[in-house]
Design a protein around this motif. Sequence first.
Motif, short mmCIF file in Angstrom:
data_model
loop_
_atom_site.label_atom_id
_atom_site.label_comp_id
_atom_site.label_asym_id
_atom_site.label_seq_id
_atom_site.Cartn_x
_atom_site.Cartn_y
_atom_site.Cartn_z
N VAL A 231 -4.18 30.83 4.12
CA VAL A 231 -4.77 30.68 5.44
C VAL A 231 -5.05 32.05 6.03
N THR A 232 -6.25 32.22 6.57
CA THR A 232 -6.60 33.41 7.34
C THR A 232 -7.05 32.91 8.71
N LEU A 233 -6.29 33.31 9.74
CA LEU A 233 -6.56 32.90 11.10
C LEU A 233 -6.99 34.13 11.90
N SER A 234 -8.15 34.05 12.54
CA SER A 234 -8.67 35.16 13.35
C SER A 234 -8.65 34.75 14.81
N VAL A 235 -8.14 35.66 15.66
CA VAL A 235 -8.07 35.41 17.10
C VAL A 235 -8.66 36.62 17.83
N GLU B 207 4.94 40.69 15.43
CA GLU B 207 6.22 40.82 14.72
C GLU B 207 7.12 39.63 15.01
N GLN B 208 7.13 39.17 16.25
CA GLN B 208 7.93 37.99 16.59
C GLN B 208 7.38 36.75 15.90
N LEU B 209 6.04 36.64 15.84
CA LEU B 209 5.43 35.52 15.14
C LEU B 209 5.83 35.53 13.67
N ALA B 210 5.85 36.70 13.05
CA ALA B 210 6.27 36.82 11.65
C ALA B 210 7.72 36.39 11.48
N HIS B 211 8.54 36.67 12.46
CA HIS B 211 9.94 36.25 12.41
C HIS B 211 10.04 34.73 12.56
N ASP B 212 9.26 34.17 13.48
CA ASP B 212 9.29 32.73 13.75
C ASP B 212 8.65 31.92 12.64
N HIS B 213 7.67 32.48 11.97
CA HIS B 213 6.93 31.77 10.91
C HIS B 213 7.19 32.51 9.61
N PRO B 214 8.22 32.13 8.87
CA PRO B 214 8.68 32.93 7.74
C PRO B 214 7.69 33.09 6.59
N PHE B 215 6.62 32.31 6.56
CA PHE B 215 5.67 32.44 5.45
C PHE B 215 4.53 33.39 5.77
N LEU B 216 4.57 34.02 6.94
CA LEU B 216 3.54 34.97 7.32
C LEU B 216 3.53 36.14 6.34
N LEU B 217 2.37 36.43 5.79
CA LEU B 217 2.25 37.53 4.83
C LEU B 217 1.95 38.84 5.52
N THR B 218 0.85 38.84 6.26
CA THR B 218 0.42 40.08 6.88
C THR B 218 -0.40 39.78 8.12
N SER B 219 -0.35 40.70 9.04
CA SER B 219 -1.18 40.63 10.24
C SER B 219 -1.83 41.98 10.44
N ARG B 220 -3.09 41.94 10.83
CA ARG B 220 -3.79 43.16 11.24
C ARG B 220 -4.21 42.95 12.68
N TYR B 221 -4.20 44.02 13.46
CA TYR B 221 -4.49 43.84 14.87
C TYR B 221 -5.17 45.07 15.48
N ALA B 222 -5.86 44.81 16.56
CA ALA B 222 -6.43 45.82 17.45
C ALA B 222 -6.11 45.34 18.85
N ASP B 223 -6.62 46.03 19.86
CA ASP B 223 -6.26 45.63 21.22
C ASP B 223 -6.96 44.35 21.69
N ASP B 224 -8.01 43.91 20.95
CA ASP B 224 -8.74 42.73 21.38
C ASP B 224 -8.93 41.67 20.30
N HIS B 225 -8.33 41.86 19.13
CA HIS B 225 -8.42 40.84 18.08
C HIS B 225 -7.32 41.06 17.04
N ALA B 226 -7.07 40.00 16.27
CA ALA B 226 -6.06 40.07 15.21
C ALA B 226 -6.43 39.09 14.11
#
Length: 161
Positions: free
Chosen positions: A55-59, A74-93
């Motif tokens: 799954v790739t989710l863009s927001v 980081e909290q989402l990664a803790h809450d959702h243990p199957f999270l692989l990676t997140s990339r982010y900027a100030d207006d999207h992730a």
Amino acid sequence: MDWSTVRGPADTRSGDRRRLVRRALTSVGTGDGDGGDGRDERGESSLEASRLWHVTLSVSGKPAPLSDVRRGLEQLAHDHPFLLTSRYADDHAEIRYWEEARDLHDAAAVALRLWGEHRSSAQLPPWEIVGLEVIDRATYHQRVAEGYGPPPAHPVGVHPY
């Protein structure tokens, strides 16, 4: 056979773990030879095994402080243990992870709820989902092997663009 997403015993504010549970509808058949016991008219199993989906989710949304975005992911990664990676900027992730589900519809439904369900607990920005890709494991590996798919998640974790 009815497959339902249910909350496991570890459902607390620290995590939102789900598991797929099989529940037989013993009193009602589906009309296709399945009397509710998971077998068709020939007595063969008609259960669909769960599969892995990438799954790739863009927001995106109004800019937020980078430190707040990082902390929320980081909290989402803790809450959702199957999270692989997140990339982010100030207006999207972009969030990438593996989901176990019976089919694409189930995996997509879970993915579409992910951001909203964790928005307050992880203190995520009030961004909207602007993109979703759900592909099966074989397609993911085929794309990577051919060099045009998403690269393997290296390194795992939360990283700026």
